[in-house]
Design a protein around this motif. Structure first.
Motif, PDB file in Angstrom:
ATOM      1  N   LEU A  82       0.704  -1.069   0.239  1.00 30.75           N
ATOM      2  CA  LEU A  82      -0.344   0.062   0.185  1.00 30.75           C
ATOM      3  C   LEU A  82       0.754   0.941   0.623  1.00 30.75           C
ATOM      4  N   LEU A  83       1.600   1.161   0.587  1.00 33.83           N
ATOM      5  CA  LEU A  83       2.722   2.230   0.675  1.00 33.83           C
ATOM      6  C   LEU A  83       3.757   2.673  -0.367  1.00 33.83           C
ATOM      7  N   ALA A  84       4.215   1.355  -1.120  1.00 37.30           N
ATOM      8  CA  ALA A  84       4.918   1.843  -2.463  1.00 37.30           C
ATOM      9  C   ALA A  84       3.205   1.862  -3.165  1.00 37.30           C
ATOM     10  N   SER A  85       2.469   2.244  -3.806  1.00 42.83           N
ATOM     11  CA  SER A  85       1.154   2.018  -4.823  1.00 42.83           C
ATOM     12  C   SER A  85       1.078   3.801  -5.381  1.00 42.83           C
ATOM     13  N   GLN A  86       0.763   3.182  -5.913  1.00 40.55           N
ATOM     14  CA  GLN A  86       0.508   4.893  -7.053  1.00 40.55           C
ATOM     15  C   GLN A  86      -0.449   5.483  -6.194  1.00 40.55           C
ATOM     16  N   ARG A  87      -1.154   4.241  -5.157  1.00 37.60           N
ATOM     17  CA  ARG A  87      -1.938   5.868  -4.811  1.00 37.60           C
ATOM     18  C   ARG A  87      -1.384   6.064  -3.492  1.00 37.60           C
ATOM     19  N   MET A  88      -1.066   5.820  -2.746  1.00 38.45           N
ATOM     20  CA  MET A  88       0.082   6.649  -2.606  1.00 38.45           C
ATOM     21  C   MET A  88       0.308   8.065  -2.602  1.00 38.45           C
ATOM     22  N   LYS A  89       1.468   7.557  -3.440  1.00 33.95           N
ATOM     23  CA  LYS A  89       1.708   8.721  -4.849  1.00 33.95           C
ATOM     24  C   LYS A  89       0.480   9.716  -4.725  1.00 33.95           C
ATOM     25  N   LYS A  90      -0.225   9.112  -5.351  1.00 30.68           N
ATOM     26  CA  LYS A  90      -1.176  10.050  -5.354  1.00 30.68           C
ATOM     27  C   LYS A  90      -2.068  10.922  -4.310  1.00 30.68           C
ATOM     28  N   LEU A  91      -2.207  10.734  -2.911  1.00 32.48           N
ATOM     29  CA  LEU A  91      -2.403  11.156  -1.841  1.00 32.48           C
ATOM     30  C   LEU A  91      -1.534  12.428  -1.674  1.00 32.48           C
ATOM     31  N   LEU A  92      -0.163  11.652  -1.480  1.00 32.97           N
ATOM     32  CA  LEU A  92       0.773  12.907  -1.933  1.00 32.97           C
ATOM     33  C   LEU A  92       0.999  13.723  -2.820  1.00 32.97           C
ATOM     34  N   GLU A  93       0.706  13.737  -3.757  1.00 30.37           N
ATOM     35  CA  GLU A  93       0.449  14.266  -4.159  1.00 30.37           C
ATOM     36  C   GLU A  93      -0.784  15.463  -4.402  1.00 30.37           C
ATOM     37  N   ILE A  94      -1.515  15.114  -3.636  1.00 28.35           N
ATOM     38  CA  ILE A  94      -2.715  15.772  -3.217  1.00 28.35           C
ATOM     39  C   ILE A  94      -2.262  16.879  -2.277  1.00 28.35           C
ATOM     40  N   LEU A  95      -2.287  16.014  -1.013  1.00 26.41           N
ATOM     41  CA  LEU A  95      -1.320  16.649   0.335  1.00 26.41           C
ATOM     42  C   LEU A  95      -0.246  17.946  -0.157  1.00 26.41           C
ATOM     43  N   ARG A  96       0.283  17.808  -0.975  1.00 31.00           N
ATOM     44  CA  ARG A  96       1.155  19.010  -1.230  1.00 31.00           C
ATOM     45  C   ARG A  96       1.082  19.906  -1.911  1.00 31.00           C
ATOM     46  N   LYS A  97      -0.330  19.932  -2.000  1.00 28.92           N
ATOM     47  CA  LYS A  97      -1.285  21.100  -2.835  1.00 28.92           C
ATOM     48  C   LYS A  97      -1.901  21.811  -1.345  1.00 28.92           C
ATOM     49  N   ARG A  98      -1.862  21.118  -0.668  1.00 22.53           N
ATOM     50  CA  ARG A  98      -2.772  21.576   0.805  1.00 22.53           C
ATOM     51  C   ARG A  98      -1.854  22.516   1.864  1.00 22.53           C
ATOM     52  N   TYR A  99      -0.839  21.557   1.676  1.00 21.65           N
ATOM     53  CA  TYR A  99       0.370  21.979   3.450  1.00 21.65           C
ATOM     54  C   TYR A  99       1.822  22.323   2.563  1.00 21.65           C
ATOM     55  N   ASP A 100       2.365  22.998   3.993  1.00 21.91           N
ATOM     56  CA  ASP A 100       3.877  23.546   4.006  1.00 21.91           C
ATOM     57  C   ASP A 100       4.558  22.607   3.736  1.00 21.91           C
ATOM     58  N   TYR A 101       4.124  21.540   5.527  1.00 23.19           N
ATOM     59  CA  TYR A 101       4.610  20.265   5.074  1.00 23.19           C
ATOM     60  C   TYR A 101       4.098  18.975   5.375  1.00 23.19           C
ATOM     61  N   VAL A 102       4.529  18.268   4.658  1.00 24.87           N
ATOM     62  CA  VAL A 102       4.323  16.770   5.470  1.00 24.87           C
ATOM     63  C   VAL A 102       5.219  15.936   6.207  1.00 24.87           C
ATOM     64  N   ILE A 103       4.698  15.510   7.303  1.00 26.03           N
ATOM     65  CA  ILE A 103       5.711  14.793   8.045  1.00 26.03           C
ATOM     66  C   ILE A 103       4.903  13.544   8.776  1.00 26.03           C
ATOM     67  N   ILE A 104       5.733  12.793   8.213  1.00 29.52           N
ATOM     68  CA  ILE A 104       5.498  10.915   7.809  1.00 29.52           C
ATOM     69  C   ILE A 104       6.066  10.241   9.215  1.00 29.52           C
ATOM     70  N   ASP A 105       5.232   9.886  10.776  1.00 30.62           N
ATOM     71  CA  ASP A 105       5.581   9.200  10.884  1.00 30.62           C
ATOM     72  C   ASP A 105       5.719   7.782  10.603  1.00 30.62           C
ATOM     73  N   SER A 106       7.319   7.224   9.805  1.00 28.77           N
ATOM     74  CA  SER A 106       7.136   5.795   9.428  1.00 28.77           C
ATOM     75  C   SER A 106       7.456   4.411  10.638  1.00 28.77           C
ATOM     76  N   PRO A 107       7.584   2.501  10.023  1.00 28.28           N
ATOM     77  CA  PRO A 107       7.688   2.011  10.492  1.00 28.28           C
ATOM     78  C   PRO A 107       8.931   2.355  10.421  1.00 28.28           C
ATOM     79  N   PRO A 108       9.708   1.756  11.717  1.00 24.92           N
ATOM     80  CA  PRO A 108      11.250   1.275  12.138  1.00 24.92           C
ATOM     81  C   PRO A 108      11.906   0.693   9.874  1.00 24.92           C
TER      82      PRO A 108
END
Length: 284
Positions: A150-176
């Motif tokens: 899911l995290l490597a999917s095109q949907r995740m890439k699309k989600l980040l593209e959408i969020l980039r237009k709304r925010y100055d910073y997107v901080i991601i808490d990822s797994p170890p």
């Protein structure tokens, strides 16, 4: 046998709740101590400098080698600190296996990252505005059977593209990064990675392995956060103490990694920052 498993699960849930209550005391607020505030101001400043030549939204992933090294509280407090400078900030819990953000914030939402990746139309329902801290958040959602995919999917890439237009910073808490491949899969979609290292807990070999994986994925590691550095650990590793913030101190070298990951500097108040490529390897 089933009773044993149920008891183990209950004990694990109880431990997580207890840890969340403990960590909740150290969420950055107006009432936080001076040294803790100053530590995150320092981290925030270094993150801003790392993207000085960049325009638009910056997506920053926060990871660590293993569990319990402080990446989630670091991601949360960094987000809050950025929000205090009038940046529009979104914090996303992308640890789809062991999510922590909702537990830290003692709240939840019906829609999270895993749900969004099935239906991006639910985005507005997934974004939770936290007025107290001045940031928006998206929780992990339902635990899926295939988080790495899911995290490597095109949907995740699309989600980040959408969020980039709304925010100055997107901080991601990822797994170890050393436990599962999720963070490595996600890192290539981010503008930078902060690597959390905890004094007295993180092992040099684990950090080196994590860095090697990120390097292989083409991730841009912008620096290290040395977590748990106190006046007692500035000359080496020691027991982690949140409440002891006294004085400034040189953390010293953590270790070498192929000439690229040099020295970091730590501060007596609990957090430090090391620049990628700040020193040369003496071992040829």
């Amino acid at each position: 046998m089933f009773f044993k498993r149920d008891n183990q699960q209950e004990e694990e849930n109880s431990r997580r709740i207890s840890k969340a209550k403990h960590d909740r005391k150290h969420i950055l607020t107006d009432k936080s101590g001076f040294y803790l505030k100053e530590a995150y101001r320092s981290l925030r400043t270094n993150v801003n400098f790392a993207f000085a030549d960049s325009e638009g939204c910056k997506v920053v992933m926060v990871t660590s080698s293993l569990q319990g090294e402080g990446k989630s509280i670091t991601a949360l407090n960094l987000s809050i600190s950025l929000g205090q400078t009038d940046h529009k900030v979104l914090l996303i819990d992308c640890d789809l296996r062991r999510p922590r953000l909702a537990r830290l914030m003692n709240t939840g939402a019906p829609v999270g990252v895993s749900n969004l990746l099935m239906d991006l139309q639910q985005l507005d329902s997934a974004i939770i505005s936290n007025e107290e801290h001045g940031i928006d958040m998206i929780f992990a959602g339902d635990i899926p059977p295939n988080p790495a995919e899911l995290l490597a999917s095109q949907r995740m890439k699309k989600l980040l593209e959408i969020l980039r237009k709304r925010y100055d910073y997107v901080i991601i808490d990822s797994p170890p990064v050393d436990l599962v491949v999720d963070a490595v899969s996600l890192s290539a979609q981010c503008d930078g990675v902060l690597y959390v290292v905890r004094a007295g807990r993180s092992e040099r070999g684990a950090v080196m392995d994590g860095m090697e994986q990120l390097e292989y994925a083409g991730a841009k590691v912008i620096g290290f956060v040395f977590n748990g550095v106190t006046s007692e650990t500035t000359k080496g590793y020691g027991r982690y103490r949140y409440r002891k913030y006294a004085g400034y101190g040189r953390y010293g070298k953590y270790g070498y990694y192929r000439r690229k990951y040099g020295y970091g500097y730590g501060y007596g108040y609990g957090y430090g920052y090391g620049n990628n490529g700040a020193a040369k390897d003496k071992k040829q």
